[in-house]
Structures are given as C-alpha cells and as structure tokens.
Design a protein around this motif. Structure first.
Motif, mmCIF file in Angstrom:
data_model
loop_
_atom_site.group_PDB
_atom_site.id
_atom_site.type_symbol
_atom_site.label_atom_id
_atom_site.label_comp_id
_atom_site.label_asym_id
_atom_site.label_seq_id
_atom_site.Cartn_x
_atom_site.Cartn_y
_atom_site.Cartn_z
ATOM 1 N N ALA A 218 10.832 3.227 -6.605
ATOM 2 C CA ALA A 218 9.670 3.714 -5.850
ATOM 3 C C ALA A 218 9.373 5.168 -6.207
ATOM 4 O O ALA A 218 8.213 5.546 -6.430
ATOM 5 N N ARG A 219 10.404 5.999 -6.273
ATOM 6 C CA ARG A 219 10.191 7.411 -6.640
ATOM 7 C C ARG A 219 9.634 7.535 -8.057
ATOM 8 O O ARG A 219 8.734 8.339 -8.322
ATOM 9 N N ALA A 220 10.192 6.745 -8.977
ATOM 10 C CA ALA A 220 9.760 6.832 -10.369
ATOM 11 C C ALA A 220 8.325 6.352 -10.551
ATOM 12 O O ALA A 220 7.547 6.952 -11.304
ATOM 13 N N THR A 221 7.964 5.258 -9.892
ATOM 14 C CA THR A 221 6.619 4.709 -10.103
ATOM 15 C C THR A 221 5.533 5.601 -9.504
ATOM 16 O O THR A 221 4.483 5.791 -10.120
ATOM 17 N N ILE A 222 5.769 6.165 -8.316
ATOM 18 C CA ILE A 222 4.726 7.024 -7.741
ATOM 19 C C ILE A 222 4.629 8.333 -8.530
ATOM 20 O O ILE A 222 3.528 8.875 -8.708
ATOM 21 N N ALA A 223 5.742 8.835 -9.042
ATOM 22 C CA ALA A 223 5.691 10.056 -9.846
ATOM 23 C C ALA A 223 4.925 9.821 -11.139
ATOM 24 O O ALA A 223 4.104 10.654 -11.561
ATOM 25 N N ALA A 224 5.170 8.680 -11.775
ATOM 26 C CA ALA A 224 4.450 8.369 -13.011
ATOM 27 C C ALA A 224 2.970 8.176 -12.735
ATOM 28 O O ALA A 224 2.110 8.648 -13.507
ATOM 29 N N TYR A 225 2.641 7.501 -11.646
ATOM 30 C CA TYR A 225 1.229 7.272 -11.317
ATOM 31 C C TYR A 225 0.514 8.586 -11.006
ATOM 32 O O TYR A 225 -0.652 8.769 -11.362
ATOM 33 N N TRP A 226 1.225 9.499 -10.347
ATOM 34 C CA TRP A 226 0.594 10.787 -10.057
ATOM 35 C C TRP A 226 0.283 11.546 -11.352
ATOM 36 O O TRP A 226 -0.790 12.129 -11.500
ATOM 37 N N ARG A 227 1.204 11.478 -12.325
ATOM 38 C CA ARG A 227 0.987 12.179 -13.593
ATOM 39 C C ARG A 227 -0.077 11.505 -14.450
ATOM 40 O O ARG A 227 -0.778 12.163 -15.218
ATOM 41 N N LYS A 228 -0.164 10.186 -14.318
ATOM 42 C CA LYS A 228 -1.116 9.431 -15.138
ATOM 43 C C LYS A 228 -1.706 8.313 -14.280
ATOM 44 O O LYS A 228 -1.091 7.256 -14.123
ATOM 45 N N PRO A 229 -2.882 8.520 -13.691
ATOM 46 C CA PRO A 229 -3.451 7.532 -12.758
ATOM 47 C C PRO A 229 -4.013 6.312 -13.480
ATOM 48 O O PRO A 229 -5.206 6.012 -13.425
ATOM 49 N N ASP A 230 -3.115 5.610 -14.151
ATOM 50 C CA ASP A 230 -3.467 4.423 -14.926
ATOM 51 C C ASP A 230 -3.473 3.198 -14.015
ATOM 52 O O ASP A 230 -2.651 3.074 -13.102
ATOM 53 N N PHE A 231 -4.405 2.287 -14.275
ATOM 54 C CA PHE A 231 -4.551 1.092 -13.436
ATOM 55 C C PHE A 231 -3.286 0.230 -13.458
ATOM 56 O O PHE A 231 -2.892 -0.338 -12.435
ATOM 57 N N THR A 232 -2.634 0.129 -14.610
ATOM 58 C CA THR A 232 -1.381 -0.632 -14.682
ATOM 59 C C THR A 232 -0.295 0.046 -13.863
ATOM 60 O O THR A 232 0.476 -0.615 -13.149
ATOM 61 N N LEU A 233 -0.195 1.382 -13.951
ATOM 62 C CA LEU A 233 0.813 2.094 -13.180
ATOM 63 C C LEU A 233 0.585 1.954 -11.682
ATOM 64 O O LEU A 233 1.549 1.921 -10.903
ATOM 65 N N LEU A 234 -0.675 1.865 -11.270
ATOM 66 C CA LEU A 234 -0.949 1.584 -9.856
ATOM 67 C C LEU A 234 -0.245 0.302 -9.427
ATOM 68 O O LEU A 234 0.358 0.239 -8.345
ATOM 69 N N HIS A 235 -0.281 -0.711 -10.291
ATOM 70 C CA HIS A 235 0.349 -1.986 -9.942
ATOM 71 C C HIS A 235 1.871 -1.895 -9.899
ATOM 72 O O HIS A 235 2.522 -2.658 -9.184
ATOM 73 N N THR A 236 2.457 -0.963 -10.645
ATOM 74 C CA THR A 236 3.914 -0.812 -10.553
ATOM 75 C C THR A 236 4.311 -0.230 -9.196
ATOM 76 O O THR A 236 5.392 -0.541 -8.679
ATOM 77 N N VAL A 237 3.449 0.600 -8.625
ATOM 78 C CA VAL A 237 3.725 1.154 -7.295
ATOM 79 C C VAL A 237 3.633 0.051 -6.242
ATOM 80 O O VAL A 237 4.533 -0.114 -5.400
ATOM 81 N N THR A 238 2.550 -0.712 -6.276
ATOM 82 C CA THR A 238 2.369 -1.755 -5.263
ATOM 83 C C THR A 238 3.371 -2.900 -5.455
ATOM 84 O O THR A 238 3.815 -3.504 -4.474
ATOM 85 N N ALA A 239 3.744 -3.175 -6.706
ATOM 86 C CA ALA A 239 4.720 -4.244 -6.953
ATOM 87 C C ALA A 239 6.105 -3.859 -6.474
ATOM 88 O O ALA A 239 6.865 -4.716 -6.004
ATOM 89 N N THR A 240 6.463 -2.593 -6.583
ATOM 90 C CA THR A 240 7.780 -2.159 -6.123
ATOM 91 C C THR A 240 7.900 -2.313 -4.612
ATOM 92 O O THR A 240 8.923 -2.790 -4.103
ATOM 93 N N ARG A 241 6.845 -1.945 -3.892
ATOM 94 C CA ARG A 241 6.890 -2.170 -2.440
ATOM 95 C C ARG A 241 6.921 -3.665 -2.128
ATOM 96 O O ARG A 241 7.634 -4.103 -1.212
ATOM 97 N N ALA A 242 6.178 -4.457 -2.876
ATOM 98 C CA ALA A 242 6.188 -5.904 -2.659
ATOM 99 C C ALA A 242 7.588 -6.466 -2.843
ATOM 100 O O ALA A 242 8.044 -7.301 -2.048
ATOM 101 N N ALA A 243 8.278 -6.023 -3.884
ATOM 102 C CA ALA A 243 9.647 -6.491 -4.105
ATOM 103 C C ALA A 243 10.533 -6.113 -2.929
ATOM 104 O O ALA A 243 11.392 -6.909 -2.506
#
Length: 337
Positions: A218-243
């Motif tokens: 969760a920490r890694a995905t939100i940090a990466a998304y903040w640095r690069k607001p890529d649509f795929t990275l958005l899904h890594t944030v939401t998928a991690t919470r889903a898991a």
C-alpha cells in the motif's frame, strides 16, 4: 453508509446491475463498484439512482441470456471462457446461498491459480466491493469475472533473489524491461504482453520478507502513483486495498499462498509502465479536507475518480499518509487521473 434507505437502495441497484454484461461500452462494468463507494462516502438514495441511470444510459451493455447451467462440481472446466461469465455467476450465487460467501470464495481461490491481474485488476476489485457491501450477487460476479476472464501470470519465484523492499522490487522489474513498448489498446492486453515476455520471469524478484507485506504494498503503490499519476498505477492502489478486503476473509495459510500472485501481478504493472520519477516527495498546499473531497466524489460521474477517492480515504484511515489526501485532491484538478 449512513441510513437504512441508502442500504436498501444500494441493494436494489446491485440486484438490478445483474442485467448488465461484464463488459461495458469501451470499458468494464464499473457500475456496482462505484455504487458501493458512493454509498460509503455519503451518497443519498437519489444520487445512487442517478448514477445507475447514467451508467445504464451511457455505458451499460445488456447481459446475454444464460442458456447453460454450470454445476458447482463443474465450474473449473470453464476457466478462461469469457462467454461463461453469466452461467458462472449463477453457479457461484446458488452456491453462496447454500454455503455462505466465505466457503465459496475460499474454495474458488484454492482451486485455480490466483490471477489478480484479470480484467486489469477489476475482477479482484469487484469481488472486494461485493464483500464490503455484503451482496451475494456481486461476490458471485467478482468470482465469475476472475474465472471467466482468468489472466494468470505464470512466474516461478523459487530461484529469484528476494527484494529488499516493495519499492525496490517494483523498481527492479521496471528497470529490467525499461524502454519496452508493450502492444495493446488496454491495460489487460499490455499486462498479457508483459506476462508473455520471457525477460519478466527474471525481472520480478521474490517478495520482500515482511510480516506486513500488504501494508508495504500500500505504501509503495500510493507513493509511485503520487510521483507518476498513471492510470495503470491508479489500479495498483485500488487493487491492493481490494486484496486486503478479500484476504481478511481467508485463513492465514491461504493468504500466504495468494500473496506471491498479487506481488507478481503488481510487478507486471510496474514493468509495463516503467519507473516513476525518482524525486523527492513534496506536497502542495491541500486546500480541501476529506469531507469536501467525498462531496466532490459523490457529485462525480467518473467511476475511477469515485473509487480512487474512496480507496484513498479508507487507506488513510487505516495507515495515515499525506499522500492519500494529496492524491485524491489531484483527481479533481484539470487533466489529472
């Protein structure tokens, strides 16, 4: 969810969503997931109905008639059969009514390779929202999506070095395939291309030895998304919470078996989009608070904005970080995602 009227309206609309296909015009069926997030952020029954009506008018495709019956002893024969979604949903729903949701989720996840990248992570996300809403039909739909569109990424991690951290592991995968343009018009198609690239088998490291791997992810995905607001990275944030939501329903021993599959799927996403900028994390002055952001999300018709705002809200409550508020606020800036 703040009232019985909201719960009743949400349940009514999730039931009605069964008439929509797994796919939608130019996307997948985000409607039930967005409805749950809207309800949890304070949407009224009228607002839930308005979003449903908008989705039906602009995006929904009618579910094809289900002409076949799949028994609970036979569903494994239909792994990867996209056209079996409707019959699988009914199979799993009947099974859940008889046995309860958790035994069925457990049985399905034990029986096939865990494939969280399926439908660009949306199958896992839909299952999680079904669990959160306590809606048997949506739990069944999430499982049916995972099975009918099954996208496993078959990588053996036994001989690969272990990542020192989640960030380091994702960075290693991105570096190894740096410069590669993966063909495909969708996230799913490009993830499939990553999975078929022979270099990915060595690019992905074994997950870090952490007793709290989901928190690290969760920490890694939100940090990466903040640095690069890529649509795929958005899904890594939401998928991690889903898991996190799905795994909370399962025995620890099964979660331990499933975690490497999640790690590999997230690593594939990073390999696909490349490295986020390696810059100092800085934050703008955030002029809004969570209450205001939730009101803005509830007023939005953008399903990804709705779900990402809700995910950031929930993760910030669980593991506070200024990245969540900042990332959610950025969703409402022009040309941001």
């Amino acid at each position: 969810m703040h009232s019985d009227s909201v719960r009743l309206k949400l349940s009514e609309l999730l039931d009605a969503n069964a008439r929509f296909d797994l796919a939608a015009r130019g996307t997948t069926n985000h409607c039930p997931m967005a409805l749950v997030a809207l309800a949890e952020m304070g949407a009224s029954p009228d607002r839930l109905q308005a979003f449903f009506d908008m989705w039906e008018r602009e995006y929904a495709l009618s579910a094809p008639p289900v002409d076949a019956t799949i028994s609970r002893n036979d569903w494994k024969r239909h792994v990867g059969e996209r056209e079996a979604f409707g019959a699988l949903r009914l199979c799993f729903l009947d099974w859940i009514v008889d046995a309860g949701a958790v035994p069925v989720i457990t049985a399905v996840l034990q029986a096939v390779p865990f494939a969280p990248a399926t439908q660009a992570f949306h199958s896992l996300i839909r299952l999680a929202y079904g669990i959160e809403a306590g809606h048997a039909g949506e739990i069944a739909a999430g499982l049916a999506s995972l099975i009918s569109s099954h996208l496993p990424i078959d990588v053996s991690l036994d001989k690969n070095p272990r990542a020192e951290s989640a960030d380091a592991g994702f960075d290693h995968a991105a570096r190894a395939l740096s410069g590669t343009v993966f063909a495909g018009s969708s996230i799913t198609a490009r993830l499939r291309a990553v999975a078929s690239d022979v270099r990915f088998g060595t690019a992905v490291l074994a997950p870090p030895a952490s007793a709290a791997l989901l928190d690290d992810l969760a920490r890694a995905t939100i940090a990466a998304y903040w640095r690069k607001p890529d649509f795929t990275l958005l899904h890594t944030v939401t998928a991690t919470r889903a898991a996190r939501i799905v795994f909370a329903e399962l025995h620890d021993s099964l979660v331990e078996q499933l975690l490497p599959g999640l790690w590999v799927a997230l690593s594939a996403a990073y390999a696909m989009i490349g490295r986020p900028a390696n810059t100092e994390t800085s934050f703008p002055n955030i002029a809004v608070n969570w209450s205001e952001l939730c009101q803005m999300a509830v007023a939005s018709d953008d399903d990804h904005v709705i779900k990402m705002t809700y995910t950031c809200l929930c993760e910030d409550r669980r593991q506070p970080s200024p990245l969540y508020l900042a990332s959610a606020a950025r969703l409402f800036e022009p040309s941001k995602a």
